[in-house]
Design a protein around this motif. Sequence first.
Motif, mmCIF file in Angstrom:
data_model
loop_
_atom_site.group_PDB
_atom_site.id
_atom_site.type_symbol
_atom_site.label_atom_id
_atom_site.label_comp_id
_atom_site.label_asym_id
_atom_site.label_seq_id
_atom_site.Cartn_x
_atom_site.Cartn_y
_atom_site.Cartn_z
ATOM 1 N N ILE A 175 -14.278 37.903 67.883
ATOM 2 C CA ILE A 175 -14.550 39.306 67.577
ATOM 3 C C ILE A 175 -13.421 39.871 66.720
ATOM 4 C CG2 ILE A 175 -14.970 41.588 68.563
ATOM 5 C CD1 ILE A 175 -15.846 40.155 71.141
ATOM 6 N N PRO A 176 -13.712 40.345 65.519
ATOM 7 C CA PRO A 176 -12.648 40.873 64.650
ATOM 8 C C PRO A 176 -12.102 42.202 65.174
ATOM 9 C CG PRO A 176 -14.791 41.233 63.649
ATOM 10 C CD PRO A 176 -15.039 40.410 64.875
ATOM 11 N N SER A 177 -10.844 42.482 64.832
ATOM 12 C CA SER A 177 -10.209 43.734 65.269
ATOM 13 C C SER A 177 -9.261 44.232 64.187
ATOM 14 C CB SER A 177 -9.443 43.527 66.582
ATOM 15 O OG SER A 177 -8.318 42.697 66.378
ATOM 16 N N SER A 178 -8.997 45.534 64.196
ATOM 17 C CA SER A 178 -8.098 46.128 63.208
ATOM 18 C C SER A 178 -6.666 45.637 63.404
ATOM 19 C CB SER A 178 -8.154 47.651 63.298
ATOM 20 O OG SER A 178 -7.803 48.095 64.604
ATOM 21 N N GLY A 179 -6.272 45.417 64.661
ATOM 22 C CA GLY A 179 -4.924 44.918 64.930
ATOM 23 C C GLY A 179 -4.687 43.551 64.315
ATOM 24 N N ALA A 180 -5.706 42.691 64.418
ATOM 25 C CA ALA A 180 -5.590 41.367 63.811
ATOM 26 C C ALA A 180 -5.517 41.475 62.294
ATOM 27 C CB ALA A 180 -6.784 40.512 64.222
ATOM 28 N N GLY A 181 -6.279 42.428 61.731
ATOM 29 C CA GLY A 181 -6.229 42.634 60.291
ATOM 30 C C GLY A 181 -4.856 43.061 59.824
ATOM 31 N N ARG A 182 -4.203 43.886 60.620
ATOM 32 C CA ARG A 182 -2.844 44.321 60.268
ATOM 33 C C ARG A 182 -1.878 43.149 60.323
ATOM 34 N NH1 ARG A 182 0.133 49.655 62.814
ATOM 35 N NH2 ARG A 182 1.905 49.684 61.381
ATOM 36 N N THR A 183 -2.014 42.306 61.334
ATOM 37 C CA THR A 183 -1.168 41.120 61.439
ATOM 38 C C THR A 183 -1.382 40.186 60.257
ATOM 39 O OG1 THR A 183 -1.192 41.237 63.859
ATOM 40 C CG2 THR A 183 -0.607 39.123 62.882
ATOM 41 N N PHE A 184 -2.647 40.009 59.882
ATOM 42 C CA PHE A 184 -2.973 39.154 58.747
ATOM 43 C C PHE A 184 -2.368 39.716 57.461
ATOM 44 C CE2 PHE A 184 -5.672 37.481 55.363
ATOM 45 C CZ PHE A 184 -5.770 36.148 55.708
ATOM 46 N N ALA A 185 -2.375 41.044 57.323
ATOM 47 C CA ALA A 185 -1.800 41.683 56.135
ATOM 48 C C ALA A 185 -0.298 41.444 56.059
ATOM 49 C CB ALA A 185 -2.099 43.184 56.152
ATOM 50 N N VAL A 186 0.389 41.497 57.200
ATOM 51 C CA VAL A 186 1.832 41.224 57.227
ATOM 52 C C VAL A 186 2.110 39.792 56.777
ATOM 53 C CG1 VAL A 186 3.844 40.953 58.744
ATOM 54 C CG2 VAL A 186 2.355 42.947 58.990
ATOM 55 N N ILE A 189 28.813 36.659 59.877
ATOM 56 C CA ILE A 189 27.869 37.771 59.874
ATOM 57 C C ILE A 189 26.502 37.295 60.357
ATOM 58 C CG2 ILE A 189 26.884 39.651 58.504
ATOM 59 C CD1 ILE A 189 29.929 39.609 58.498
ATOM 60 N N GLY A 190 25.914 38.035 61.273
ATOM 61 C CA GLY A 190 24.555 37.754 61.719
ATOM 62 C C GLY A 190 23.576 38.694 61.044
ATOM 63 N N LEU A 191 22.362 38.238 60.857
ATOM 64 C CA LEU A 191 21.320 39.059 60.216
ATOM 65 C C LEU A 191 20.143 39.198 61.174
ATOM 66 C CD1 LEU A 191 20.275 40.501 57.653
ATOM 67 C CD2 LEU A 191 19.289 38.298 56.957
ATOM 68 N N VAL A 192 19.873 40.438 61.592
ATOM 69 C CA VAL A 192 18.780 40.713 62.522
ATOM 70 C C VAL A 192 17.613 41.347 61.786
ATOM 71 C CG1 VAL A 192 18.038 42.160 64.451
ATOM 72 C CG2 VAL A 192 20.196 40.935 64.589
ATOM 73 N N THR A 193 16.459 40.735 61.908
ATOM 74 C CA THR A 193 15.204 41.299 61.423
ATOM 75 C C THR A 193 14.059 40.560 62.100
ATOM 76 O OG1 THR A 193 13.956 41.954 59.456
ATOM 77 C CG2 THR A 193 14.967 39.774 59.410
ATOM 78 N N SER A 194 12.844 40.986 61.826
ATOM 79 C CA SER A 194 11.678 40.346 62.433
ATOM 80 C C SER A 194 11.563 38.906 61.959
ATOM 81 C CB SER A 194 10.408 41.111 62.059
ATOM 82 O OG SER A 194 10.542 42.483 62.398
ATOM 83 N N ALA A 195 11.092 38.030 62.831
ATOM 84 C CA ALA A 195 11.044 36.598 62.518
ATOM 85 C C ALA A 195 10.243 36.303 61.263
ATOM 86 C CB ALA A 195 10.472 35.831 63.708
ATOM 87 N N VAL A 196 9.131 37.027 61.069
ATOM 88 C CA VAL A 196 8.299 36.761 59.897
ATOM 89 C C VAL A 196 8.960 37.265 58.614
ATOM 90 C CG1 VAL A 196 6.984 38.930 59.993
ATOM 91 C CG2 VAL A 196 5.928 36.863 59.030
ATOM 92 N N HIS A 197 9.846 38.247 58.730
ATOM 93 C CA HIS A 197 10.559 38.802 57.572
ATOM 94 C C HIS A 197 11.862 38.056 57.312
ATOM 95 C CE1 HIS A 197 13.304 42.005 55.780
ATOM 96 N NE2 HIS A 197 12.365 41.857 54.863
ATOM 97 N N LEU A 198 12.344 37.323 58.307
ATOM 98 C CA LEU A 198 13.660 36.695 58.216
ATOM 99 C C LEU A 198 13.720 35.627 57.121
ATOM 100 C CD1 LEU A 198 16.508 36.586 59.334
ATOM 101 C CD2 LEU A 198 15.706 35.026 61.117
ATOM 102 N N SER A 199 12.655 34.891 56.941
ATOM 103 C CA SER A 199 12.666 33.862 55.894
ATOM 104 C C SER A 199 12.919 34.487 54.528
ATOM 105 C CB SER A 199 11.332 33.109 55.879
ATOM 106 O OG SER A 199 11.166 32.370 57.068
ATOM 107 N N ASN A 248 14.953 48.555 49.478
ATOM 108 C CA ASN A 248 14.165 47.412 49.925
ATOM 109 C C ASN A 248 15.115 46.281 50.283
ATOM 110 O OD1 ASN A 248 14.910 46.144 47.449
ATOM 111 N ND2 ASN A 248 13.106 47.019 46.445
ATOM 112 N N THR A 249 14.580 45.165 50.716
ATOM 113 C CA THR A 249 15.425 44.073 51.208
ATOM 114 C C THR A 249 16.365 43.545 50.127
ATOM 115 O OG1 THR A 249 13.640 43.432 52.724
ATOM 116 C CG2 THR A 249 15.416 41.866 52.419
ATOM 117 N N ASP A 250 15.851 43.378 48.916
ATOM 118 C CA ASP A 250 16.697 42.863 47.838
ATOM 119 C C ASP A 250 17.828 43.827 47.534
ATOM 120 O OD1 ASP A 250 17.367 40.904 45.912
ATOM 121 O OD2 ASP A 250 16.436 42.108 44.342
#
Length: 315
Positions: A292-303, A248-258, A207-209
């Motif tokens: 209109i709710p969608s499963s894709g939005a739910g996945r984003t909200f979960a992240v 050293i640079g660190l590459v990851t998704s913006a929401v995970h970078l914090s 994992n990240t840690d």
Amino acid sequence: MESLEVPSHQHERSLERRGIGKALVVGILAAGLLAVSLVALTGIQAGRSPAERAATSLAMPIALIWLLLFAGTIACFIRRRVPLATLLALAWLTVGIAFNGSVAGRCLRSLEYPAASDPAANLESTLDAVVLLGGYAADNRFEVPQLGDDGQRLLFAAQLWHAGKTKTLISTGTAIGDARDPSLIGRELLTSIGVPDHVIFEVPGVNTDAEMVQLKAFFEDPPDQWLQLVGATRNKFSAGPQAGGPSIGLVTSAVHLSRAMRLADKRGLTFTPLGCDFNGRPAGRFEFRDLIPSSGAGRTFAVALKEQLARIVGR
């Protein structure tokens, strides 16, 4: 001849069933009216094509559940079943919010690592290494590596190499179970798009840690081959970049970078943040089909929720 009379309790049951049936019909009609209104308003606001997409979205499972909850809420209020109606109304609102693309996008944006401009454009000198955190790819059923939702990480790291922004790349990650390690999959994918194999190094971590612990060990005692590539002697890396240590640079998704930067700081590592996958939505014009709710939005909200929970518990 004796008259036939229907017992009172049977008559009451019959009326009860009729009342429930009428309430359900009204609830379903109300849900249908809501659906038709959303499609019509979308068409008036944005045109035929968006209206057709809105109609398609309403036929998807999450939207159907949302509409059924609305129908149930109306039916229970008509029957004066206030506690149940309140429960269904809360469920309807929860689904409407948690699976709403506009809400999910704004939540995601609020958690993304702050960047005033394109991270790669801010690099004024060549980095000694770029760390590519795993979790963006896996083998498919034919045991062929393929990118997942966070695949932009790999492309971004490769672009940094091809642009001469880094001397080496470090691929991280250890798989759980029988799957292949993300670090190895990262190496294969990087070499497939032109990154030389000898400039890629692997670091484990489930994992990240754990990856940060292993990265600290790597930079405290770097391999001789890596030192040769970055053009440095071993004693140079006893301190951070401000004291002549590695850049050293660190590459990851913006929401995970914090979270990644927070864990790096916890382990005494100094990285240049290089975020990608900036998927958060800024505040924009209201559109009716956003309701209109969608499963894709739910996945984003979960992240977004996962990252927020990690922040709360200090991970």
